[in-house]
Design a protein around this motif. Structure first.
Motif, PDB file in Angstrom:
ATOM      1  N   UNK A  32       1.104  -1.279   0.017  1.00  0.00           N
ATOM      2  CA  UNK A  32      -0.036   0.203   0.006  1.00  0.00           C
ATOM      3  C   UNK A  32       0.776   1.167  -0.122  1.00  0.00           C
ATOM      4  N   UNK A  33       1.884   1.236   0.967  1.00  0.00           N
ATOM      5  CA  UNK A  33       2.643   2.456   1.067  1.00  0.00           C
ATOM      6  C   UNK A  33       3.674   2.496  -0.441  1.00  0.00           C
ATOM      7  N   UNK A  34       4.038   1.524  -0.892  1.00  0.00           N
ATOM      8  CA  UNK A  34       4.702   1.565  -2.047  1.00  0.00           C
ATOM      9  C   UNK A  34       3.858   2.266  -3.253  1.00  0.00           C
ATOM     10  N   UNK A  35       2.829   2.001  -3.275  1.00  0.00           N
ATOM     11  CA  UNK A  35       2.007   2.316  -4.474  1.00  0.00           C
ATOM     12  C   UNK A  35       1.136   3.647  -4.223  1.00  0.00           C
ATOM     13  N   UNK A  36       0.655   3.884  -3.008  1.00  0.00           N
ATOM     14  CA  UNK A  36      -0.143   5.093  -2.837  1.00  0.00           C
ATOM     15  C   UNK A  36       0.215   6.083  -1.762  1.00  0.00           C
ATOM     16  N   UNK A  37       1.605   5.956  -1.361  1.00  0.00           N
ATOM     17  CA  UNK A  37       2.241   6.938  -0.608  1.00  0.00           C
ATOM     18  C   UNK A  37       3.404   7.305  -0.990  1.00  0.00           C
ATOM     19  N   UNK A  38       4.352   6.202  -1.490  1.00  0.00           N
ATOM     20  CA  UNK A  38       5.833   6.634  -2.160  1.00  0.00           C
ATOM     21  C   UNK A  38       5.509   6.810  -3.530  1.00  0.00           C
ATOM     22  N   UNK A  39       4.241   6.492  -4.118  1.00  0.00           N
ATOM     23  CA  UNK A  39       4.044   6.669  -5.298  1.00  0.00           C
ATOM     24  C   UNK A  39       2.315   7.305  -5.339  1.00  0.00           C
ATOM     25  N   UNK A  40       2.219   7.482  -6.664  1.00  0.00           N
ATOM     26  CA  UNK A  40       0.338   7.794  -6.733  1.00  0.00           C
ATOM     27  C   UNK A  40      -0.218   7.218  -7.906  1.00  0.00           C
ATOM     28  N   UNK A  41      -0.184   5.920  -7.739  1.00  0.00           N
ATOM     29  CA  UNK A  41      -0.598   4.989  -8.927  1.00  0.00           C
ATOM     30  C   UNK A  41      -1.953   5.280  -9.275  1.00  0.00           C
ATOM     31  N   UNK A  42      -2.359   5.491 -10.357  1.00  0.00           N
ATOM     32  CA  UNK A  42      -3.590   5.623 -10.742  1.00  0.00           C
ATOM     33  C   UNK A  42      -4.131   5.074 -12.144  1.00  0.00           C
ATOM     34  N   UNK A  43      -5.442   5.127 -12.603  1.00  0.00           N
ATOM     35  CA  UNK A  43      -5.908   4.544 -13.800  1.00  0.00           C
ATOM     36  C   UNK A  43      -4.998   4.888 -15.039  1.00  0.00           C
ATOM     37  N   UNK A  44      -4.633   3.872 -15.689  1.00  0.00           N
ATOM     38  CA  UNK A  44      -3.910   3.920 -16.905  1.00  0.00           C
ATOM     39  C   UNK A  44      -2.337   3.855 -16.567  1.00  0.00           C
ATOM     40  N   UNK A  45      -1.846   3.982 -15.321  1.00  0.00           N
ATOM     41  CA  UNK A  45      -0.483   3.690 -14.959  1.00  0.00           C
ATOM     42  C   UNK A  45      -0.061   2.456 -15.272  1.00  0.00           C
ATOM     43  N   UNK A  46       1.346   2.099 -15.644  1.00  0.00           N
ATOM     44  CA  UNK A  46       1.861   0.822 -15.621  1.00  0.00           C
ATOM     45  C   UNK A  46       2.950   0.597 -14.614  1.00  0.00           C
ATOM     46  N   UNK A  47       2.836  -0.668 -13.853  1.00  0.00           N
ATOM     47  CA  UNK A  47       3.504  -0.887 -12.762  1.00  0.00           C
ATOM     48  C   UNK A  47       4.362  -2.202 -12.876  1.00  0.00           C
TER      49      UNK A  47
END
Length: 338
Positions: free
Chosen positions: A150-165
Motif C-alpha cells: 500500500x505504501x509503495x503504490x499510494x504513499x511513496x508513489x501515486x498509482x492511478x488508472x492507466x499507469x503501468x506498474x
C-alpha cells in the motif's frame, strides 16, 4: 500460555516452543488471543541472526504479523472491547507522520516480542480492526506485506488508472501490489521464474507476465511491452541483484519503491541511470497505523481477499519457515493457532 522464542543459532530452526505467563494489559493496552500469524522474509533474517535489529534477539518471540481477538482491555482503552477482531501494526508506535529511528526500534518480532504466541499484549493505539469479510488467516497477512505494498503504490508513489506498474516475483508484497494496482486501474507487468506462478498471477489480474529465468534480460521485454517508454512505477523487492535492470525498465521521471533485500544488501548501483532518467527511489519500510487503517478501508470496500498459499499448524512453524526460505509459494504463508 505457549509461545515460540528465538533460542540462538544461525538458521531457521533456531526457535522453540516455551511456556510463558499469560500477559495482562496495562491501562492503555489490549490483550489479544492470537488466531493466526503470517511469515515474512524478515522473520528468517531475524531468527537466523542476519538482520540488524540493534539488540540481541535471543529469548524474543518471533514474527511481526498476527491477527486475533481482543480478550481484555486496559482501564483507559475506549477504541476496543472484548471480542473485537484485530491485527497488530508492524510498528505499533508509528501512528502517523514520518518514520524515526525510535519508532522503527519498536518493530514487532525484532528486538521486541512478536506475534507467534497464544496471547500478546500491545498498546491499543498500535492495533487496528480487521475487515469483517476476512478470516484470521487472511487478516494476519496484512501488517507487513499488505501495508508495504500500500505504501509503495499510494504513499511513496501515486498509482492511478492507466499507469503501468512493474512487480518482481510473486511473494507476499508483490501479490498485494498486484491486487492494489488493479483496484486502482493500473496495468501490471510481473516477473517470476515459475510459469505456473505466472499463470496464477495472470488469473489475479496481471496484464503481462515474464519468466526471468528463461528471459534473463527481462528489462528489455518490459521496455518492449511499453513501446520503449518504460513503466511508471516499480515495486522493487529484489534489491541490488535486480535494481539496475529495474532502473532500465522504469521511464524517465518514473519511480521505484525499494523495500526488498532478497538478492543481498550491497552491490554496484547504476547511479547514472537514476540521475539521467530523473528517477525517484523511495525507501519503503512497511508503514504507519494510519496507512494500515486506510488500506483496510479499501480492502473492506472492494471485498479484496489476500492470497494465502498455505496454512501450517502452530506446532509446525519451522516447516512454514522452511517453505518460505525455499520460495515455493505464491502470496503468503500462514501459521494458525486455532
Amino acid at each position: 500460555m505457549k509461545a515460540y522464542e528465538i533460542i540462538g543459532g544461525t538458521d531457521i530452526d533456531s526457535i522453540a516452543i516455551v511456556d510463558r505467563p499469560v500477559p495482562a494489559p496495562g491501562p492503555v493496552e489490549v490483550a489479544i488471543d492470537v488466531k493466526a500469524c503470517s511469515l515474512n522474509y524478515r522473520d528468517i533474517l531475524v531468527i537466523s541472526g542476519t538482520y540488524a535489529v540493534g539488540d540481541k534477539v535471543t529469548g524474543v518471540v518471533p514474527l511481526s504479523d498476527g491477527a486475533g481477538v481482543v480478550s481484555a482491555v486496559g482501564a483507559g482503552v475506549t477504541r476496543f472491547k472484548v471480542g473485537d477482531r484485530v491485527a497488530a501494526a508492524f510498528m505499533p508506535n508509528w501512528l502517523d507522520g514520518p518514520l524515526t529511528a525510535e519508532l522503527q526500534a519498536g518493530s514487532l518480532g525484532g528486538a521486541v516480542d512478536g506475534m507467534l504466541a497464544e496471547q500478546v499484549v500491545l498498546p491499543a493505539s498500535g492495533v487496528v480492526h480487521i475487515p469483517d469479510h476476512l478470516s484470521f488467516e487472511e487478516a494476519s497477512t496484512l501488517p507487513c506485506a499488505g501495508v508495504t505494498a500500500w505504501y509503495a503504490q499510494f504513499v511513496g508513489a501515486d498509482i492511478g488508472p492507466g499507469d503501468t506498474v512493474l512487480l518482481l516475483g510473486t511473494g507476499g508484497v508483490s501479490i498485494f501490489a498486484l491486487q492494489f494496482a488493479k483496484l486502482a486501474g493500473a496495468r501490471v507487468i510481473i516477473t517470476s521464474s515459475d510459469d505456473a506462478k505466472l499463470e496464477r498471477a495472470r488469473a489475479l489480474g496481471a496484464d503481462h507476465v515474464i519468466n526471468y529465468q528463461s528471459n534473463p534480460e527481462w528489462q528489455h521485454e518490459v521496455l518492449a511491452l511499453t513501446d520503449g517508454r518504460g513503466v511508471d512505477h516499480a515495486v522493487e523487492v529484489g534489491g541490488p541483484g535486480t535494481l539496475n535492470k529495474t532502473l532500465e525498465a522504469v521511464r524517465f521521471g518514473g519511480s521505484i519503491s525499494l523495500m526488498g533485500v532478497l538478492t543481498g544488501l550491497a552491490d554496484a548501483v547504476a547511479t547514472g541511470l537514476i540521475l539521467h532518467k530523473n528517477i525517484k527511489i523511495q525507501g519503503t519500510y512497511v508503514g504507519s497505523v494510519a496507512m494500515f487503517e486506510a488500506m483496510n478501508r479499501a480492502i473492506a470496500l472492494h471485498k479484496m481477499k489476500p492470497v494465502v498459499d498455505r496454512v501450517f499448524p502452530f506446532e509446525e512453524a519451522v516447516d512454514a519457515l522452511r517453505l518460505l526460505k525455499a520460495g515455493g509459494h505464491l502470496g503468503k504463508i500462514v501459521v494458525s493457532l486455532e
